[in-house]
Scaffold this active site. Sequence first.
Site, PDB file in Angstrom:
ATOM      1  N   HIS A 218       0.773  -1.103   0.016  1.00 34.46           N
ATOM      2  CA  HIS A 218       0.063   0.103  -0.058  1.00 34.46           C
ATOM      3  C   HIS A 218       0.945   1.153  -0.083  1.00 34.46           C
ATOM      4  O   HIS A 218       2.036   0.973   0.440  1.00 34.46           O
ATOM      5  CB  HIS A 218      -0.724  -0.198   1.409  1.00 34.46           C
TER       6      HIS A 218
ATOM      7  N   ASP B  20       2.947  -4.393   7.987  1.00 31.75           N
ATOM      8  CA  ASP B  20       1.793  -3.564   8.000  1.00 31.75           C
ATOM      9  C   ASP B  20       0.668  -4.583   8.042  1.00 31.75           C
ATOM     10  O   ASP B  20       0.513  -5.139   7.312  1.00 31.75           O
ATOM     11  CB  ASP B  20       1.783  -3.102   6.609  1.00 31.75           C
TER      12      ASP B  20
ATOM     13  N   GLN C 176      -4.437  -5.251   7.111  1.00 37.96           N
ATOM     14  CA  GLN C 176      -5.493  -5.860   6.517  1.00 37.96           C
ATOM     15  C   GLN C 176      -5.511  -7.598   6.959  1.00 37.96           C
ATOM     16  O   GLN C 176      -6.123  -8.335   6.367  1.00 37.96           O
ATOM     17  CB  GLN C 176      -5.099  -5.929   4.702  1.00 37.96           C
TER      18      GLN C 176
ATOM     19  N   LYS D 214     -10.413  -0.817  10.709  1.00 39.39           N
ATOM     20  CA  LYS D 214     -10.384  -2.282   9.841  1.00 39.39           C
ATOM     21  C   LYS D 214     -10.742  -3.343  10.617  1.00 39.39           C
ATOM     22  O   LYS D 214     -10.689  -4.531  10.277  1.00 39.39           O
ATOM     23  CB  LYS D 214      -8.917  -2.131   8.991  1.00 39.39           C
TER      24      LYS D 214
ATOM     25  N   CYS E 269      -4.707   2.653  -3.589  1.00 38.48           N
ATOM     26  CA  CYS E 269      -3.782   3.131  -2.934  1.00 38.48           C
ATOM     27  C   CYS E 269      -2.446   1.983  -3.112  1.00 38.48           C
ATOM     28  O   CYS E 269      -1.507   1.835  -2.076  1.00 38.48           O
ATOM     29  CB  CYS E 269      -3.805   3.309  -1.462  1.00 38.48           C
TER      30      CYS E 269
HETATM   31  N1  7TS Z   1      -1.464  -0.624   4.864  1.00 35.44           N
HETATM   32  C1  7TS Z   1      -2.463  -1.534   4.129  1.00 35.44           C
HETATM   33  C2  7TS Z   1      -2.247  -2.848   3.732  1.00 35.44           C
HETATM   34  C3  7TS Z   1      -3.773  -0.920   3.868  1.00 35.44           C
HETATM   35  O1  7TS Z   1      -4.432  -1.728   3.236  1.00 35.44           O
HETATM   36  C4  7TS Z   1      -4.274   0.380   4.280  1.00 35.44           C
HETATM   37  C5  7TS Z   1      -5.394   1.111   4.028  1.00 35.44           C
HETATM   38  C6  7TS Z   1      -3.237   1.053   5.110  1.00 35.44           C
HETATM   39  C7  7TS Z   1      -1.949   0.570   5.177  1.00 35.44           C
HETATM   40  C8  7TS Z   1      -3.467   2.457   5.577  1.00 35.44           C
HETATM   41  O2  7TS Z   1      -4.299   2.394   6.735  1.00 35.44           O
HETATM   42  P1  7TS Z   1      -4.833   3.677   7.547  1.00 35.44           P
HETATM   43  O3  7TS Z   1      -6.022   3.136   8.392  1.00 35.44           O
HETATM   44  O4  7TS Z   1      -3.801   4.333   8.038  1.00 35.44           O
HETATM   45  O5  7TS Z   1      -5.654   4.438   6.193  1.00 35.44           O
HETATM   46  N2  7TS Z   1      -6.016   0.510   2.787  1.00 35.44           N
HETATM   47  C9  7TS Z   1      -7.149   0.831   2.325  1.00 35.44           C
HETATM   48  C10 7TS Z   1      -7.723   0.381   1.150  1.00 35.44           C
HETATM   49  O6  7TS Z   1      -7.529  -0.829   0.737  1.00 35.44           O
HETATM   50  N3  7TS Z   1      -8.926   1.104   0.923  1.00 35.44           N
HETATM   51  O7  7TS Z   1      -8.964   2.025   1.361  1.00 35.44           O
HETATM   52  C11 7TS Z   1      -7.864   2.079   2.396  1.00 35.44           C
END
Ligand code: 7TS
Length: 417
Positions: free
Chosen positions: A133, A210, A213, A236, A374
Amino acid sequence: METVVSPLDNTEFDVDTVRRHFPILGSRVHGHPLIYLDNAATTQKPQAVIDAIVDYYTSTNANIHRGVHQLSVDATRMHDNSRAKVKSFLNADEIAEIIFVRGATEGINLVASTFGKERVGPGDEVVITAMEHHSNIVPWQVLCEQQGANLRVAPIDEQGQLLWDDFESLINKRTKLVAVAHVSNALGTVNPIREIVSLSHQHGAAVIVDGAQAAAHMPVDVQDLDCDFYVISGHKLYGPTGIGVIYGKRELLESMPAYQTGGDMISSVTFEQTTYNTLPHKFEAGTPDIAGAIGLGAAIDYLKQLDWPAVCAHEEELLTHATDALSSINGVRIIGTADEKRAVLSFVIEGAHPHDIGTILDHEGIAVRTGHHCAQPVMERFGVPATIRISLGLYNTRDEIDATVCAINKVKEVFRC
Ligand code: 7TS
């Protein structure tokens, strides 16, 4: 709206019961019952999480670590309890190793701008994979630019799996840090974290995982993985937005400089000198998202009541069913067919733009994400500008998948593709 029932009081996993814990799932969108398949972007919240936040603001709200007054003492205790719940959820060794941040993005940035700045110097290398990501690419790119270091990218195969030999050949004594997704948000691929950590440690490199997910779809045990850092986003994980966690090994956190400075992260301040607070407070400057942490604690309590092997089996069954059903549609190409996957199904349809498909599905009350997710380098790797992504949560059903496949067939008729 369906009636909301109280959380499970046993370990049975029954999707119909679980659905009634999530009030939003009873709503209609464009006149259709909502089918929410955008869980990788954010998950819906059970009533227990909504109640915990409302209750906190209704009856406790105060700033923490500050007052002798009762509300402040109560708020501090509730915030501390949430940290303890996260510690147990990730199986960290100590509460001190759990730092509250805003989300996975902030967790990665924290490591890049503290540990990264100290450990990575000119000529050193940071290794990531081609399935990251943007949040796990850009902080390392910026760090490498600032430090005169080099960013190395481990390639992936046609199925969207890490090419192990190439990865292995990238790790050497110049590698100071390896940053890798546990589960890819664009492909669903599960990475072999234990093996990655073991190889990286043999060469003296630290590993940040990370887990944005992963945490909602599999048990995570940071001690078993032996990773140095692990980041998650509360939203999430059926918790609120604006709260996330970074786990770090104590000895590393102790050795790292502060991330942000100000109130609460200090032990004493004079104009000549400041000494820092102990862990985890050293990394939590300013008033934190107290309600967010409490909401995350409630989400963990909620998840803990569920039968996890059954939840995982349910999601796996849905993923297999969705994959089989979509594969049988003419012109559908699935992007990401790794042997080990979780909860994410990306695809394209020949002759129809993902955005148009997403818009038509929305008219049917079906929420999917379309775009590059992203993860632009992943799109480039597979030669597509964007995909349609179905991403599952524990409350999704086989009927919802069937309705979505049916709607996709209608889309094909509209586009005659
Ligand atoms: N890393 C991964 C693997 C992600 O899927 C996401 C967000 C992030 C980092 C960032 O997370 P945040 O909570 O700090 O924003 N992924 C997604 C997505 O797949 N669709 O919208 C956000």
